[in-house]
Design a protein around this motif. Structure first.
Motif, PDB file in Angstrom:
ATOM      1  N   THR A  27       6.427  -9.281  -0.885  1.00  0.00           N
ATOM      2  CA  THR A  27       5.407  -8.535  -0.164  1.00  0.00           C
ATOM      3  C   THR A  27       6.075  -7.328   0.473  1.00  0.00           C
ATOM      4  O   THR A  27       6.947  -7.473   1.332  1.00  0.00           O
ATOM      5  CB  THR A  27       4.748  -9.403   0.924  1.00  0.00           C
ATOM      6  N   LEU A  28       5.716  -6.135   0.022  1.00  0.00           N
ATOM      7  CA  LEU A  28       6.316  -4.908   0.537  1.00  0.00           C
ATOM      8  C   LEU A  28       5.253  -4.076   1.239  1.00  0.00           C
ATOM      9  O   LEU A  28       4.233  -3.738   0.651  1.00  0.00           O
ATOM     10  CB  LEU A  28       6.927  -4.087  -0.607  1.00  0.00           C
ATOM     11  N   LEU A  29       5.503  -3.774   2.499  1.00  0.00           N
ATOM     12  CA  LEU A  29       4.586  -2.930   3.254  1.00  0.00           C
ATOM     13  C   LEU A  29       4.990  -1.459   3.201  1.00  0.00           C
ATOM     14  O   LEU A  29       4.194  -0.582   3.493  1.00  0.00           O
ATOM     15  CB  LEU A  29       4.520  -3.399   4.711  1.00  0.00           C
TER      16      LEU A  29
ATOM     17  N   ARG B 240       7.533   7.745  -4.878  1.00  0.00           N
ATOM     18  CA  ARG B 240       7.278   7.225  -6.214  1.00  0.00           C
ATOM     19  C   ARG B 240       5.922   6.539  -6.329  1.00  0.00           C
ATOM     20  O   ARG B 240       5.248   6.639  -7.368  1.00  0.00           O
ATOM     21  CB  ARG B 240       8.388   6.245  -6.587  1.00  0.00           C
ATOM     22  N   TYR B 241       5.491   5.829  -5.295  1.00  0.00           N
ATOM     23  CA  TYR B 241       4.240   5.064  -5.344  1.00  0.00           C
ATOM     24  C   TYR B 241       3.170   5.663  -4.431  1.00  0.00           C
ATOM     25  O   TYR B 241       2.266   4.975  -3.985  1.00  0.00           O
ATOM     26  CB  TYR B 241       4.515   3.611  -4.972  1.00  0.00           C
ATOM     27  N   GLY B 242       3.288   6.957  -4.184  1.00  0.00           N
ATOM     28  CA  GLY B 242       2.316   7.614  -3.327  1.00  0.00           C
ATOM     29  C   GLY B 242       2.617   7.383  -1.858  1.00  0.00           C
ATOM     30  O   GLY B 242       3.717   6.979  -1.467  1.00  0.00           O
TER      31      GLY B 242
ATOM     32  N   GLU C 114      -2.988  -4.446   1.866  1.00  0.00           N
ATOM     33  CA  GLU C 114      -3.883  -5.583   1.700  1.00  0.00           C
ATOM     34  C   GLU C 114      -3.704  -6.241   0.337  1.00  0.00           C
ATOM     35  O   GLU C 114      -3.777  -7.470   0.213  1.00  0.00           O
ATOM     36  CB  GLU C 114      -5.337  -5.131   1.869  1.00  0.00           C
ATOM     37  N   THR C 115      -3.456  -5.446  -0.685  1.00  0.00           N
ATOM     38  CA  THR C 115      -3.360  -5.972  -2.055  1.00  0.00           C
ATOM     39  C   THR C 115      -1.916  -6.139  -2.533  1.00  0.00           C
ATOM     40  O   THR C 115      -1.692  -6.577  -3.658  1.00  0.00           O
ATOM     41  CB  THR C 115      -4.088  -5.023  -3.022  1.00  0.00           C
ATOM     42  N   ASN C 116      -0.946  -5.791  -1.694  1.00  0.00           N
ATOM     43  CA  ASN C 116       0.475  -5.807  -2.051  1.00  0.00           C
ATOM     44  C   ASN C 116       0.745  -4.934  -3.276  1.00  0.00           C
ATOM     45  O   ASN C 116       1.524  -5.288  -4.167  1.00  0.00           O
ATOM     46  CB  ASN C 116       0.984  -7.224  -2.310  1.00  0.00           C
ATOM     47  N   THR C 117       0.095  -3.794  -3.311  1.00  0.00           N
ATOM     48  CA  THR C 117       0.265  -2.883  -4.438  1.00  0.00           C
ATOM     49  C   THR C 117       1.727  -2.492  -4.624  1.00  0.00           C
ATOM     50  O   THR C 117       2.242  -2.489  -5.752  1.00  0.00           O
ATOM     51  CB  THR C 117      -0.592  -1.614  -4.225  1.00  0.00           C
ATOM     52  N   ILE C 118       2.412  -2.179  -3.537  1.00  0.00           N
ATOM     53  CA  ILE C 118       3.801  -1.721  -3.650  1.00  0.00           C
ATOM     54  C   ILE C 118       4.690  -2.843  -4.168  1.00  0.00           C
ATOM     55  O   ILE C 118       5.555  -2.627  -5.023  1.00  0.00           O
ATOM     56  CB  ILE C 118       4.311  -1.209  -2.291  1.00  0.00           C
ATOM     57  N   GLY C 119       4.473  -4.064  -3.658  1.00  0.00           N
ATOM     58  CA  GLY C 119       5.290  -5.186  -4.101  1.00  0.00           C
ATOM     59  C   GLY C 119       5.146  -5.451  -5.581  1.00  0.00           C
ATOM     60  O   GLY C 119       6.133  -5.615  -6.306  1.00  0.00           O
ATOM     61  N   VAL C 120       3.899  -5.505  -6.064  1.00  0.00           N
ATOM     62  CA  VAL C 120       3.655  -5.788  -7.482  1.00  0.00           C
ATOM     63  C   VAL C 120       4.136  -4.634  -8.354  1.00  0.00           C
ATOM     64  O   VAL C 120       4.876  -4.837  -9.336  1.00  0.00           O
ATOM     65  CB  VAL C 120       2.150  -6.045  -7.737  1.00  0.00           C
TER      66      VAL C 120
END
Length: 314
Positions: free
Chosen positions: A47-49, A111-113, A267-273
């Motif tokens: 889980t990356l915030l 890199r991820y916005g 909320e969706t853990n977009t960065i982690g995934v």
């Protein structure tokens, strides 16, 4: 104002973290999902915030901004010395060299916005002060005469390689620029990062977006954004080409949307995934190029060692 994290988003992120599939998306000619056997192996999704501590696998094989600046500064010193050897005055540049303003070679800060909640609330999608390179005022540099250009580049007026200057003296391959580059890297046409590591770095980012796990988290992020009143299919399309976001400072609307963007990523853990699949794509590509990457490491050491010799105080 931050919205509370919804339990549904957490459950969705947890399900994505538990997806165990074997092995990275190659370049596809169709938009259909690849079979599981074509997917990169992701054993655990953290889980990356934010991306403050994120290091991607390819980074040790990429030069940092400071190292790139040293390489080009060393080359400028060598070019100037070579030009003087041929009787041409060639001043050293007064600037500090190129830079991207990134905190690390793989540019994870951007890199991820937008990923930093505090910066989103203050700057929206605009770069924070110091996060991007500032424009540097440099001397315009010399305007080479044709005979100087020939020695500098090793090319004649017609663009063909020149063997001798106007006085019949042998010119190095690639001119003084080629000679300087060859001193640093051993190749008059190559300096800095090699094509292989650049391809792996960019390829992991591109291929990760074709992965069904990333596609799923993008859909979850998009649903979250719709709840906040925004319609974007995935984070790579935000903020888009809206002229409102191109001003010198962020508007209140931009800041509100950037906050929602970060909120939904959390909320969706977009960065982690996304970063986990990105890294897995890189690892797979790197696993197939171990011998070449070992040569990249040797080449990096050679270039940096030679640049240090040039820049060492005398």
């Amino acid at each position: 104002m931050w919205t509370p994290i919804r339990q549904g988003g957490r459950r969705g992120a947890a399900l994505l973290a538990l997806m165990a599939v074997a092995s990275c998306t190659q370049a596809h000619t169709t938009e259909r999902e690849p079979p599981h056997s074509a997917l990169p192996s992701v054993h655990a999704v953290p889980t990356l915030l934010d991306v403050g501590s994120l290091v991607l696998p390819i980074e040790p094989y990429l030069f940092t901004d400071r190292q790139v600046a040293d390489l080009f500064r060393a080359r400028a010193v060598l070019v100037s010395s070579c030009m003087r050897r041929f009787g041409h005055s060639w001043p050293l540049p007064t600037g500090t060299g190129p830079g991207t303003g990134t905190l690390n070679p793989a540019n994870t800060a951007h890199r991820y916005g937008v990923t930093d909640a505090g910066k989103a609330a203050r700057y929206g999608y605009h770069p924070a002060p110091g996060a991007r390179p500032q424009s540097r005022k440099e001397s315009p540099g010399p305007r080479p005469a044709p005979e100087e250009m020939l020695v500098l580049t090793g090319l004649g007026d017609d663009g063909a390689p020149a063997r001798h200057d106007e006085r019949g003296r042998p010119v190095p391959v690639g001119g003084c620029q080629g000679e300087a580059t060859a001193f640093l890297s051993g190749d008059p046409r190559k300096i800095g990062n090699g094509e292989l590591v650049g391809a792996i770095n960019i390829g992991g980012y591109q291929d990760s977006q074709k992965d069904p796990r990333v596609a799923a988290v993008f859909r979850a992020w998009s649903r979250c954004m719709r709840r906040h009143g925004y319609r974007y299919t995935d984070p790579t399309r935000v903020p888009g080409n809206d002229p409102e976001f191109r001003g010198s400072t962020a508007t209140r609307r931009e800041i509100t949307m950037a906050i929602a963007d970060v909120t939904c990523k959390r909320e969706t853990n977009t960065i982690g995934v996304w970063s986990s699949v990105d890294a897995a794509c890189q690892r797979r590509a790197m696993g197939e190029k171990q011998r070449e990457l070992a040569a990249v490491k040797r080449d990096m050491r050679r270039q940096l060692t030679n640049a240090a010799k040039v820049l060492r105080p005398r």
